[in-house]
Motif scaffolding. Structure first.
Motif, PDB file in Angstrom:
ATOM      1  N   ILE A  30       0.844  -1.203   0.000  1.00 40.43           N
ATOM      2  CA  ILE A  30       0.000   0.000   0.000  1.00 40.43           C
ATOM      3  C   ILE A  30       0.879   1.253   0.000  1.00 40.43           C
ATOM      4  N   LYS A  31       1.889   1.270   0.886  1.00 36.94           N
ATOM      5  CA  LYS A  31       2.776   2.455   0.943  1.00 36.94           C
ATOM      6  C   LYS A  31       3.470   2.660  -0.395  1.00 36.94           C
ATOM      7  N   TRP A  32       3.972   1.564  -0.957  1.00 36.56           N
ATOM      8  CA  TRP A  32       4.686   1.638  -2.247  1.00 36.56           C
ATOM      9  C   TRP A  32       3.751   2.176  -3.329  1.00 36.56           C
ATOM     10  N   SER A  33       2.521   1.645  -3.341  1.00 39.46           N
ATOM     11  CA  SER A  33       1.576   2.056  -4.390  1.00 39.46           C
ATOM     12  C   SER A  33       1.174   3.518  -4.227  1.00 39.46           C
ATOM     13  N   ILE A  34       0.911   3.919  -2.972  1.00 42.09           N
ATOM     14  CA  ILE A  34       0.511   5.315  -2.754  1.00 42.09           C
ATOM     15  C   ILE A  34       1.657   6.248  -3.160  1.00 42.09           C
ATOM     16  N   GLY A  35       2.885   5.831  -2.885  1.00 38.86           N
ATOM     17  CA  GLY A  35       4.047   6.639  -3.304  1.00 38.86           C
ATOM     18  C   GLY A  35       4.030   6.871  -4.810  1.00 38.86           C
ATOM     19  N   ILE A  36       3.797   5.799  -5.570  1.00 41.69           N
ATOM     20  CA  ILE A  36       3.774   5.934  -7.046  1.00 41.69           C
ATOM     21  C   ILE A  36       2.557   6.767  -7.479  1.00 41.69           C
ATOM     22  N   ILE A  37       1.407   6.503  -6.856  1.00 41.27           N
ATOM     23  CA  ILE A  37       0.179   7.231  -7.227  1.00 41.27           C
ATOM     24  C   ILE A  37       0.397   8.731  -7.021  1.00 41.27           C
ATOM     25  N   GLU A  38       0.948   9.098  -5.853  1.00 42.73           N
ATOM     26  CA  GLU A  38       1.107  10.536  -5.567  1.00 42.73           C
ATOM     27  C   GLU A  38       2.075  11.207  -6.542  1.00 42.73           C
ATOM     28  N   LYS A  39       3.079  10.457  -6.988  1.00 41.05           N
ATOM     29  CA  LYS A  39       4.066  11.067  -7.906  1.00 41.05           C
ATOM     30  C   LYS A  39       3.530  11.187  -9.335  1.00 41.05           C
ATOM     31  N   THR A  40       2.548  10.343  -9.700  1.00 40.63           N
ATOM     32  CA  THR A  40       2.184  10.256 -11.133  1.00 40.63           C
ATOM     33  C   THR A  40       0.730  10.609 -11.453  1.00 40.63           C
ATOM     34  N   ARG A  41      -0.130  10.717 -10.427  1.00 35.59           N
ATOM     35  CA  ARG A  41      -1.578  10.763 -10.711  1.00 35.59           C
ATOM     36  C   ARG A  41      -2.002  11.914 -11.616  1.00 35.59           C
ATOM     37  N   GLU A  42      -1.281  13.047 -11.539  1.00 36.43           N
ATOM     38  CA  GLU A  42      -1.757  14.180 -12.357  1.00 36.43           C
ATOM     39  C   GLU A  42      -1.464  14.006 -13.848  1.00 36.43           C
ATOM     40  N   TYR A  43      -0.636  13.001 -14.179  1.00 34.88           N
ATOM     41  CA  TYR A  43      -0.245  12.841 -15.583  1.00 34.88           C
ATOM     42  C   TYR A  43      -0.852  11.607 -16.251  1.00 34.88           C
ATOM     43  N   VAL A  44      -1.683  10.833 -15.513  1.00 35.79           N
ATOM     44  CA  VAL A  44      -2.160   9.561 -16.088  1.00 35.79           C
ATOM     45  C   VAL A  44      -3.680   9.442 -15.941  1.00 35.79           C
ATOM     46  N   SER A  45      -4.252   8.503 -16.736  1.00 38.89           N
ATOM     47  CA  SER A  45      -5.706   8.292 -16.686  1.00 38.89           C
ATOM     48  C   SER A  45      -6.108   7.446 -15.491  1.00 38.89           C
ATOM     49  N   GLY A  46      -5.233   6.547 -15.085  1.00 38.22           N
ATOM     50  CA  GLY A  46      -5.629   5.665 -13.995  1.00 38.22           C
ATOM     51  C   GLY A  46      -4.540   4.677 -13.645  1.00 38.22           C
ATOM     52  N   PHE A  47      -4.917   3.741 -12.777  1.00 38.96           N
ATOM     53  CA  PHE A  47      -3.977   2.761 -12.246  1.00 38.96           C
ATOM     54  C   PHE A  47      -4.606   1.376 -12.323  1.00 38.96           C
ATOM     55  N   LYS A  48      -3.762   0.391 -12.560  1.00 40.64           N
ATOM     56  CA  LYS A  48      -4.237  -0.994 -12.611  1.00 40.64           C
ATOM     57  C   LYS A  48      -3.600  -1.758 -11.462  1.00 40.64           C
ATOM     58  N   ILE A  49      -4.441  -2.445 -10.679  1.00 42.36           N
ATOM     59  CA  ILE A  49      -3.903  -3.293  -9.612  1.00 42.36           C
ATOM     60  C   ILE A  49      -4.202  -4.744  -9.967  1.00 42.36           C
ATOM     61  N   GLY A  50      -3.462  -5.664  -9.334  1.00 40.39           N
ATOM     62  CA  GLY A  50      -3.624  -7.061  -9.712  1.00 40.39           C
ATOM     63  C   GLY A  50      -3.774  -7.978  -8.521  1.00 40.39           C
ATOM     64  N   LEU A  51      -3.857  -9.251  -8.826  1.00 42.66           N
ATOM     65  CA  LEU A  51      -4.070 -10.260  -7.787  1.00 42.66           C
ATOM     66  C   LEU A  51      -2.938 -10.316  -6.754  1.00 42.66           C
TER      67      LEU A  51
END
Ligand code: XMP
Length: 224
Positions: A16-37
């Motif tokens: 979760i921490k790793w993903s939130i780190g990436i989300i916060e750095k990139t969210r303004e430039y992308v359409s969305g995020f894909k998570i997996g199993l």
């Protein structure tokens, strides 16, 4: 925007921490995020609410590649919808009746996008999936999902998918970066979004990687 980031956290990181780190750095430039199993197994579906909240409006899609009877796929989709997940990926090969028809109804009821895998990039896909790609595209056409997954590494399949499915079904193309396809190449073939994982998430500076990929997408699209 035409870029979706695949979040596949390394095992040694807190997912979760790793993903939130990436989300916060990139969210303004992308359409969305894909998570997996792998992520969902480690975190449970409730923790995904933290990710959907962190995206601040970008969408999260869950790549579970569901392949079961409709009743069971619907239970998974509904659980994801309640965690704020906007879309769910299922396999097309399970067929329509008592399977994707039921899942589609559930997605509509939950306000969720259904996305169907019709082809894949790995070599084993040549054993079963690629030879029957027209059949799988036919299933997708009958189900009329929000979108389908076709690999960036096989642009001719994207072109074929676009021809058979028409303009209204979105095409999401993974395989850009780590698997070899060039940013923008799937868009040129007819995809709406390119899905990129490791080339962004394992880069020293994920935001810079996103910006470089977007720039290359724009340059390549100008030439197609
Ligand atoms: P990378 O790190 O290779 O991540 O950029 C790609 C993401 O996309 C998924 N993936 C696929 N999904 N058909 C699919 O349905 C494919 O051909 C395919 N190739 C990659 C993978 O799960 C990862 O999250």
């Amino acid at each position: 925007m035409t870029l979706i980031v695949a979040l596949d956290p390394p095992l040694e990181e807190d997912p979760i921490k790793w993903s939130i780190g990436i989300i916060e750095k990139t969210r303004e430039y992308v359409s969305g995020f894909k998570i997996g199993l792998p992520m969902l197994l480690r975190t449970g579906v409730d923790a995904v609410k933290q990710l959907t909240a962190a995206t601040g409006g970008s969408s999260v899609i869950a790549d579970l590649k569901l392949a079961d009877i409709g009743f069971v796929m619907s239970l998974s989709a509904a659980a994801l919808a309640r965690a704020g997940v906007r879309g769910v990926i299922a396999h097309s090969f399970v067929g329509v009746r008592d399977a994707l028809d039921a899942l589609k109804r559930t997605c509509e009821r939950e306000g969720m996008d259904l996305i169907l895998v019709v082809a894949m990039s790995h070599r084993g896909a040549e054993e079963v999936m690629t030879p029957v790609v027209d059949k799988l595209l036919g299933i997708a056409k009958e189900v009329a999902p929000w979108g389908v997954v076709l690999p960036a590494t096989k642009p001719r399949l994207i072109q074929r998918g676009r021809r058979i499915l028409g303009e209204h079904i979105k095409i999401l193309a993974p395989g850009v970066g780590a698997q070899g396809a060039r940013p923008g190449s799937a868009l040129c073939a007819g995809a709406d979004y390119e899905i990129v994982g490791r080339a962004i998430t394992r880069a020293p500076d994920p935001a810079d990687a996103v910006l470089r990929i977007r720039k290359e997408q724009m340059e390549v699209v100008k030439t197609c």
